[in-house]
Design a protein around this motif. Sequence first.
Motif, PDB file in Angstrom:
ATOM      1  N   ALA A 105     -22.555  42.626  -2.006  1.00  0.00           N
ATOM      2  CA  ALA A 105     -24.196  42.370  -2.293  1.00  0.00           C
ATOM      3  C   ALA A 105     -24.738  43.356  -1.413  1.00  0.00           C
ATOM      4  CB  ALA A 105     -24.426  41.067  -2.298  1.00  0.00           C
ATOM      5  N   LYS A 106     -24.358  43.373  -0.810  1.00  0.00           N
ATOM      6  CA  LYS A 106     -24.666  45.016   0.145  1.00  0.00           C
ATOM      7  C   LYS A 106     -24.580  45.720  -0.391  1.00  0.00           C
ATOM      8  CE  LYS A 106     -24.508  46.707   4.957  1.00  0.00           C
ATOM      9  NZ  LYS A 106     -24.516  46.682   6.356  1.00  0.00           N
ATOM     10  N   VAL A 107     -23.311  46.224  -0.989  1.00  0.00           N
ATOM     11  CA  VAL A 107     -23.582  47.464  -2.205  1.00  0.00           C
ATOM     12  C   VAL A 107     -23.865  47.696  -3.213  1.00  0.00           C
ATOM     13  CG1 VAL A 107     -20.935  48.139  -2.855  1.00  0.00           C
ATOM     14  CG2 VAL A 107     -20.337  47.273  -0.860  1.00  0.00           C
ATOM     15  N   LEU A 108     -24.416  46.786  -3.587  1.00  0.00           N
ATOM     16  CA  LEU A 108     -25.050  46.411  -4.650  1.00  0.00           C
ATOM     17  C   LEU A 108     -26.593  47.053  -4.367  1.00  0.00           C
ATOM     18  CD1 LEU A 108     -24.145  43.940  -6.963  1.00  0.00           C
ATOM     19  CD2 LEU A 108     -23.587  45.888  -7.617  1.00  0.00           C
ATOM     20  N   THR A 109     -26.686  46.651  -3.199  1.00  0.00           N
ATOM     21  CA  THR A 109     -27.944  46.581  -2.877  1.00  0.00           C
ATOM     22  C   THR A 109     -28.426  48.258  -2.824  1.00  0.00           C
ATOM     23  OG1 THR A 109     -28.338  44.648  -2.061  1.00  0.00           O
ATOM     24  CG2 THR A 109     -29.628  46.029  -1.538  1.00  0.00           C
ATOM     25  N   THR A 110     -27.419  49.099  -1.127  1.00  0.00           N
ATOM     26  CA  THR A 110     -26.834  49.966  -1.299  1.00  0.00           C
ATOM     27  C   THR A 110     -27.554  50.600  -2.749  1.00  0.00           C
ATOM     28  OG1 THR A 110     -25.801  49.336   0.778  1.00  0.00           O
ATOM     29  CG2 THR A 110     -26.540  51.345  -0.408  1.00  0.00           C
ATOM     30  N   ASN A 111     -26.087  50.208  -3.920  1.00  0.00           N
ATOM     31  CA  ASN A 111     -26.720  51.630  -4.626  1.00  0.00           C
ATOM     32  C   ASN A 111     -27.915  51.698  -5.286  1.00  0.00           C
ATOM     33  OD1 ASN A 111     -23.826  52.503  -4.431  1.00  0.00           O
ATOM     34  ND2 ASN A 111     -22.902  50.488  -6.122  1.00  0.00           N
ATOM     35  N   GLN A 112     -28.096  50.642  -5.258  1.00  0.00           N
ATOM     36  CA  GLN A 112     -29.852  49.874  -6.100  1.00  0.00           C
ATOM     37  C   GLN A 112     -30.662  50.825  -5.116  1.00  0.00           C
ATOM     38  OE1 GLN A 112     -31.584  45.982  -5.491  1.00  0.00           O
ATOM     39  NE2 GLN A 112     -32.875  46.739  -7.227  1.00  0.00           N
ATOM     40  N   GLU A 163     -30.734  53.423  -3.513  1.00  0.00           N
ATOM     41  CA  GLU A 163     -29.873  55.090  -3.781  1.00  0.00           C
ATOM     42  C   GLU A 163     -30.462  55.711  -4.865  1.00  0.00           C
ATOM     43  OE1 GLU A 163     -28.594  57.507  -1.722  1.00  0.00           O
ATOM     44  OE2 GLU A 163     -28.897  55.866  -0.227  1.00  0.00           O
ATOM     45  N   SER A 164     -30.598  54.512  -5.853  1.00  0.00           N
ATOM     46  CA  SER A 164     -30.822  55.112  -6.900  1.00  0.00           C
ATOM     47  C   SER A 164     -31.898  54.542  -7.522  1.00  0.00           C
ATOM     48  CB  SER A 164     -30.254  53.853  -8.222  1.00  0.00           C
ATOM     49  OG  SER A 164     -29.859  53.623  -9.276  1.00  0.00           O
ATOM     50  N   LEU A 165     -33.474  54.031  -6.654  1.00  0.00           N
ATOM     51  CA  LEU A 165     -34.273  53.937  -6.816  1.00  0.00           C
ATOM     52  C   LEU A 165     -34.968  55.071  -6.013  1.00  0.00           C
ATOM     53  CD1 LEU A 165     -35.120  50.485  -5.552  1.00  0.00           C
ATOM     54  CD2 LEU A 165     -35.316  51.430  -7.243  1.00  0.00           C
ATOM     55  N   LYS A 166     -34.608  55.585  -4.679  1.00  0.00           N
ATOM     56  CA  LYS A 166     -35.042  56.727  -4.124  1.00  0.00           C
ATOM     57  C   LYS A 166     -34.615  58.102  -5.510  1.00  0.00           C
ATOM     58  CE  LYS A 166     -33.678  55.756   0.841  1.00  0.00           C
ATOM     59  NZ  LYS A 166     -32.239  55.965   1.747  1.00  0.00           N
ATOM     60  N   ASP A 185     -44.414  51.641  -8.120  1.00  0.00           N
ATOM     61  CA  ASP A 185     -43.432  50.206  -8.692  1.00  0.00           C
ATOM     62  C   ASP A 185     -41.723  51.053  -7.979  1.00  0.00           C
ATOM     63  OD1 ASP A 185     -45.185  49.121  -9.624  1.00  0.00           O
ATOM     64  OD2 ASP A 185     -44.904  49.667 -11.301  1.00  0.00           O
ATOM     65  N   VAL A 186     -41.646  51.472  -7.999  1.00  0.00           N
ATOM     66  CA  VAL A 186     -40.239  52.543  -7.080  1.00  0.00           C
ATOM     67  C   VAL A 186     -40.482  51.872  -5.818  1.00  0.00           C
ATOM     68  CG1 VAL A 186     -38.723  54.340  -7.231  1.00  0.00           C
ATOM     69  CG2 VAL A 186     -39.573  53.870  -9.149  1.00  0.00           C
ATOM     70  N   SER A 187     -41.424  52.611  -5.453  1.00  0.00           N
ATOM     71  CA  SER A 187     -41.603  52.070  -3.418  1.00  0.00           C
ATOM     72  C   SER A 187     -41.601  51.105  -3.137  1.00  0.00           C
ATOM     73  CB  SER A 187     -43.055  52.905  -3.708  1.00  0.00           C
ATOM     74  OG  SER A 187     -43.251  54.343  -3.511  1.00  0.00           O
ATOM     75  N   LEU A 204     -38.589  48.893  -1.123  1.00  0.00           N
ATOM     76  CA  LEU A 204     -38.626  48.549  -0.121  1.00  0.00           C
ATOM     77  C   LEU A 204     -37.845  47.155  -0.074  1.00  0.00           C
ATOM     78  CD1 LEU A 204     -40.236  48.246   2.519  1.00  0.00           C
ATOM     79  CD2 LEU A 204     -42.801  47.301   1.678  1.00  0.00           C
ATOM     80  N   LYS A 205     -38.338  46.488  -1.001  1.00  0.00           N
ATOM     81  CA  LYS A 205     -37.356  45.265  -1.339  1.00  0.00           C
ATOM     82  C   LYS A 205     -36.742  45.455  -1.062  1.00  0.00           C
ATOM     83  CE  LYS A 205     -37.255  41.065  -4.518  1.00  0.00           C
ATOM     84  NZ  LYS A 205     -35.922  40.940  -4.140  1.00  0.00           N
ATOM     85  N   ALA A 206     -35.771  46.356  -1.687  1.00  0.00           N
ATOM     86  CA  ALA A 206     -34.035  46.614  -1.338  1.00  0.00           C
ATOM     87  C   ALA A 206     -33.708  47.004   0.005  1.00  0.00           C
ATOM     88  CB  ALA A 206     -34.042  47.000  -2.471  1.00  0.00           C
ATOM     89  N   GLN A 207     -34.650  47.288   0.658  1.00  0.00           N
ATOM     90  CA  GLN A 207     -34.173  47.868   1.796  1.00  0.00           C
ATOM     91  C   GLN A 207     -34.715  46.226   2.837  1.00  0.00           C
ATOM     92  OE1 GLN A 207     -36.751  51.001   3.035  1.00  0.00           O
ATOM     93  NE2 GLN A 207     -35.349  52.820   2.302  1.00  0.00           N
ATOM     94  N   GLN A 208     -35.324  45.067   2.582  1.00  0.00           N
ATOM     95  CA  GLN A 208     -35.134  44.211   3.254  1.00  0.00           C
ATOM     96  C   GLN A 208     -34.315  43.327   2.889  1.00  0.00           C
ATOM     97  OE1 GLN A 208     -38.872  42.831   1.713  1.00  0.00           O
ATOM     98  NE2 GLN A 208     -39.977  43.819   3.311  1.00  0.00           N
ATOM     99  N   ASP A 209     -33.334  43.584   1.533  1.00  0.00           N
ATOM    100  CA  ASP A 209     -32.504  42.391   1.268  1.00  0.00           C
ATOM    101  C   ASP A 209     -31.253  42.940   2.123  1.00  0.00           C
ATOM    102  OD1 ASP A 209     -34.106  40.863  -0.593  1.00  0.00           O
ATOM    103  OD2 ASP A 209     -33.607  42.435  -2.827  1.00  0.00           O
TER     104      ASP A 209
END
Length: 439
Positions: free
Chosen positions: A256-263, A265-268, A318-320, A324-329
């Motif tokens: 789950a952490k890998v998926l969130t990290t990829n997310q 990067e995508s958001l950035k 919205d992207v920001s 932020l939510k992904a970083q919290q996750d």
Amino acid sequence: MPISATMRRKYSRSATRMPYGPAWARLAVLAMACAGLAAAPAFAEDYILGPQDTLKVRVFEWRPTSGTAFEWVPLTGEFTISAAGNLSLPIIGTVPAAGKTLEQVADSIGERLQAQVGLQKRPNASVEVAEYRPFFVTGAVANPGKFNYSPGLTVVQALSMAGGLGPANGNLIDLQRDVLSDRGDVRTLEAERLGLLARQARTDAVVKDSSAVVFPADLTTRSEQPAAARMMAEEKSLFEARKESMANEIDALNQAKVLTTNQIESLKAKAASLAKQIELANKDVGSVNKLVAQGLTLSARELGANQNLAQLESQNLDVSLALLKAQQDLARMDQDMANVRNRYRVDALTESGEVRDKLAANAEKIQTTRSQISNLEANAPAAAATIDENGGLSFTTIIDRAQDGVMRTIAVSDNDLVKPGDVVRVERSEKARAQTTSN
């Protein structure tokens, strides 16, 4: 023998004199009668009857015309199976019982009464064992003789009823029994201690985050013994199972952490792209404003440029927020992994504390029991002389039992069951005789 007309009238009068109550009361009488048929213990269901067994018999007949349960009083009572294997009952005469079960005898009584009296339906007979035929104890016991049997009787209980093993010396028998009991307690406590040591080794491995369980020498030196080998194998399997369970939880969090990290990067990347678009949109809005001010273009174009800029800025917001939510996750997943490790470690620490307390109590019990054995051996060496080094009495116990009409001799242990009619024989073993001679 056929029943007389006078006796028929007598039974009829007895039935009519029975009180008539409400319907539920009459049904309760029938229920009580039927319950008596099923009251025999589980042991008695497969019990094979024999001479000298005393049976408690009750016979009921449901009479639908009066709505009552009529009890055949002459057939109610206790009857003993004769040496020929028969029950002698009033009205119906001789009923074969030896070699049959209680249910078979009950069926025979009901069928015979139905045929003898001429009833339309077979009465319900309840047959229970009131007193089992005796068993006998002979040989090297304090008080040989005949004893009353009870279901579930074991060899050691039968020997206790005969005063225990050895000569008729109460003091010596009591001392022998104490030595046997204490040595058995020590063996039980030793087995418990080995099990606790195996548990302690497992919990220590979890607390130290070791890759394998390291068992103490008290266990490894006994690895060829089935009990010790089983203890180590069970604790090792439990350790590996819990370690695998923890690893699976952490692996799931890592995925789950890998998926969130990829997310993230995508958001950035999306945020960077939106920043460039917003920059271009700002320039476009500035150019359009100048043209509108000079009257070279329509105000509608100015409105479209401003709307495009507002839409881009909304997407960027919205992207920001998503970033932020992904970083919290991601931070929460790191915390969850730490919590998983801590949970297993805390469970192991709790169990380790319980094991330490039990080991301390076990050591105290072993020391006390060994002191008692030492005291008995010092003060009563004769009592301990008939006890072998493994803690068992140096006697051989056998049972003479009739099976299928043939008398058989069976070697038994303390917890084997005794059956009615058995002859329990206790003999000194050859090892005991040699030991007594040496002493």
